[in-house]
Design a protein around this motif. Sequence first.
Motif, PDB file in Angstrom:
ATOM      1  N   ARG A  71       6.258   3.501   5.196  1.00 13.92           N
ATOM      2  CA  ARG A  71       5.724   4.017   3.927  1.00 13.92           C
ATOM      3  C   ARG A  71       5.025   2.903   3.147  1.00 13.92           C
ATOM      4  O   ARG A  71       3.925   3.087   2.621  1.00 13.92           O
ATOM      5  CB  ARG A  71       6.871   4.610   3.100  1.00 13.92           C
ATOM      6  CG  ARG A  71       6.466   5.060   1.724  1.00 13.92           C
ATOM      7  CD  ARG A  71       7.645   5.613   0.925  1.00 13.92           C
ATOM      8  NE  ARG A  71       7.355   5.480  -0.485  1.00 13.92           N
ATOM      9  CZ  ARG A  71       7.906   4.599  -1.303  1.00 13.92           C
ATOM     10  NH1 ARG A  71       8.843   3.781  -0.873  1.00 13.92           N
ATOM     11  NH2 ARG A  71       7.554   4.540  -2.559  1.00 13.92           N
ATOM     12  N   GLU A  72       5.643   1.740   3.090  1.00 12.99           N
ATOM     13  CA  GLU A  72       5.058   0.611   2.364  1.00 12.99           C
ATOM     14  C   GLU A  72       3.709   0.225   2.966  1.00 12.99           C
ATOM     15  O   GLU A  72       2.736  -0.010   2.250  1.00 12.99           O
ATOM     16  CB  GLU A  72       6.020  -0.578   2.412  1.00 12.99           C
ATOM     17  CG  GLU A  72       5.715  -1.638   1.397  1.00 12.99           C
ATOM     18  CD  GLU A  72       6.804  -2.705   1.322  1.00 12.99           C
ATOM     19  OE1 GLU A  72       6.753  -3.631   2.148  1.00 12.99           O
ATOM     20  OE2 GLU A  72       7.704  -2.594   0.468  1.00 12.99           O
ATOM     21  N   ASN A  73       3.652   0.197   4.290  1.00 15.52           N
ATOM     22  CA  ASN A  73       2.407  -0.138   4.973  1.00 15.52           C
ATOM     23  C   ASN A  73       1.345   0.943   4.775  1.00 15.52           C
ATOM     24  O   ASN A  73       0.160   0.653   4.599  1.00 15.52           O
ATOM     25  CB  ASN A  73       2.671  -0.360   6.470  1.00 15.52           C
ATOM     26  CG  ASN A  73       1.431  -0.856   7.205  1.00 15.52           C
ATOM     27  OD1 ASN A  73       0.891  -0.153   8.039  1.00 15.52           O
ATOM     28  ND2 ASN A  73       0.973  -2.050   6.892  1.00 15.52           N
ATOM     29  N   LEU A  74       1.778   2.194   4.764  1.00 19.03           N
ATOM     30  CA  LEU A  74       0.852   3.315   4.563  1.00 19.03           C
ATOM     31  C   LEU A  74       0.229   3.265   3.166  1.00 19.03           C
ATOM     32  O   LEU A  74      -0.969   3.521   3.009  1.00 19.03           O
ATOM     33  CB  LEU A  74       1.593   4.642   4.764  1.00 19.03           C
ATOM     34  CG  LEU A  74       0.758   5.925   4.639  1.00 19.03           C
ATOM     35  CD1 LEU A  74      -0.373   5.937   5.658  1.00 19.03           C
ATOM     36  CD2 LEU A  74       1.640   7.154   4.826  1.00 19.03           C
ATOM     37  N   ILE A  75       1.019   2.917   2.165  1.00 20.84           N
ATOM     38  CA  ILE A  75       0.510   2.791   0.792  1.00 20.84           C
ATOM     39  C   ILE A  75      -0.583   1.717   0.746  1.00 20.84           C
ATOM     40  O   ILE A  75      -1.625   1.903   0.120  1.00 20.84           O
ATOM     41  CB  ILE A  75       1.651   2.450  -0.200  1.00 20.84           C
ATOM     42  CG1 ILE A  75       2.573   3.669  -0.392  1.00 20.84           C
ATOM     43  CG2 ILE A  75       1.094   1.982  -1.546  1.00 20.84           C
ATOM     44  CD1 ILE A  75       3.856   3.368  -1.153  1.00 20.84           C
ATOM     45  N   ILE A  76      -0.345   0.601   1.433  1.00 15.47           N
ATOM     46  CA  ILE A  76      -1.326  -0.490   1.463  1.00 15.47           C
ATOM     47  C   ILE A  76      -2.613  -0.040   2.159  1.00 15.47           C
ATOM     48  O   ILE A  76      -3.718  -0.252   1.648  1.00 15.47           O
ATOM     49  CB  ILE A  76      -0.720  -1.738   2.151  1.00 15.47           C
ATOM     50  CG1 ILE A  76       0.383  -2.338   1.266  1.00 15.47           C
ATOM     51  CG2 ILE A  76      -1.797  -2.784   2.447  1.00 15.47           C
ATOM     52  CD1 ILE A  76       1.244  -3.382   1.947  1.00 15.47           C
ATOM     53  N   LEU A  77      -2.479   0.616   3.323  1.00 16.80           N
ATOM     54  CA  LEU A  77      -3.649   1.064   4.088  1.00 16.80           C
ATOM     55  C   LEU A  77      -4.451   2.119   3.327  1.00 16.80           C
ATOM     56  O   LEU A  77      -5.673   2.024   3.217  1.00 16.80           O
ATOM     57  CB  LEU A  77      -3.216   1.623   5.446  1.00 16.80           C
ATOM     58  CG  LEU A  77      -2.633   0.620   6.453  1.00 16.80           C
ATOM     59  CD1 LEU A  77      -2.092   1.337   7.678  1.00 16.80           C
ATOM     60  CD2 LEU A  77      -3.687  -0.411   6.869  1.00 16.80           C
ATOM     61  N   SER A  78      -3.755   3.125   2.793  1.00 21.32           N
ATOM     62  CA  SER A  78      -4.478   4.188   2.083  1.00 21.32           C
ATOM     63  C   SER A  78      -5.060   3.664   0.778  1.00 21.32           C
ATOM     64  O   SER A  78      -6.127   4.101   0.335  1.00 21.32           O
ATOM     65  CB  SER A  78      -3.582   5.407   1.846  1.00 21.32           C
ATOM     66  OG  SER A  78      -2.425   5.066   1.135  1.00 21.32           O
TER      67      SER A  78
END
Length: 286
Positions: A71-78
């Motif tokens: 989730r943390e990585n997804l927030i950064i990517l999006s």
Amino acid sequence: MASLQNSNFETLIPAEILVARVTQIHGSISKLESLRPSKQVNSLLTHLVKLCTLPSDIDIEALPQEVQDMRENLIILSGRAEGLLELEFATFLSKIPKPLSNLNLFPYYGNYVELASLEYRILSENGVVQPKKVAFVGSGPMPLTSIVMATHHMKSTHFDNFDIDEAANDVARQLIASDVEFEKRVKFVTNDIMKVREKLGEYDCIFLAALVGMRKEEKLTIVGHIGKYMKAGGFLLVRSAKGARAFLYPALEQHDLPGFELLSIFHPTNELINSVVLVRKPISPN
């Protein structure tokens, strides 16, 4: 709220299915060579947003660590993809006549208008109607909230837009420069907000964008810094996320804002993504 969720119980997406689908989209986004706007990037992000705005009773804080990491990585990517989309549109708009009259060309313009209207209503209900000076932290290349607020709601307010990225501010300035009167009260400051101290005491209200501090610990540090230097009695409006929407933006709860007086907290159930948390710095220390 509980009765509403119970009556729609059959329509809630089960947490495990939601996590599985979000994980699948994260895997696809992670493999992309670029996060710049493209058919593939737009399709994946649209799918992700639709998924995260479905009715759900998922408890984000209860998810296992590997899902939290994803989730943390997804927030950064999006978040990066969102920034690149804004940059592309802002650059395009800055090159056409009357860019401020064509903001509706941006695909999420309607959402910003709705969110700004909601935020102004919340502020008004708490006594903030025409503040003299407002700061928006994390304004980006397309400072839509400041533009919408300054145009439709706070028509005499001075706005200082803070962003760490000089290139983003340059593009934003070009958009505003098309309107001489507007340019006088909408300014841009390139700085890391953690390095801004005394100036924070000038503002009646400070907005904190959802993607300033993509990791929760970082966001809490920023909120603490702003709280230390902002004026007593000043208002801080923090954009957050709740439930499945927290796969898109960091989530803050009431207990994450010690030292502030909580005035209002709003969680959307429609196509809006951001929760809105309004707090005030006490005039006398707690």
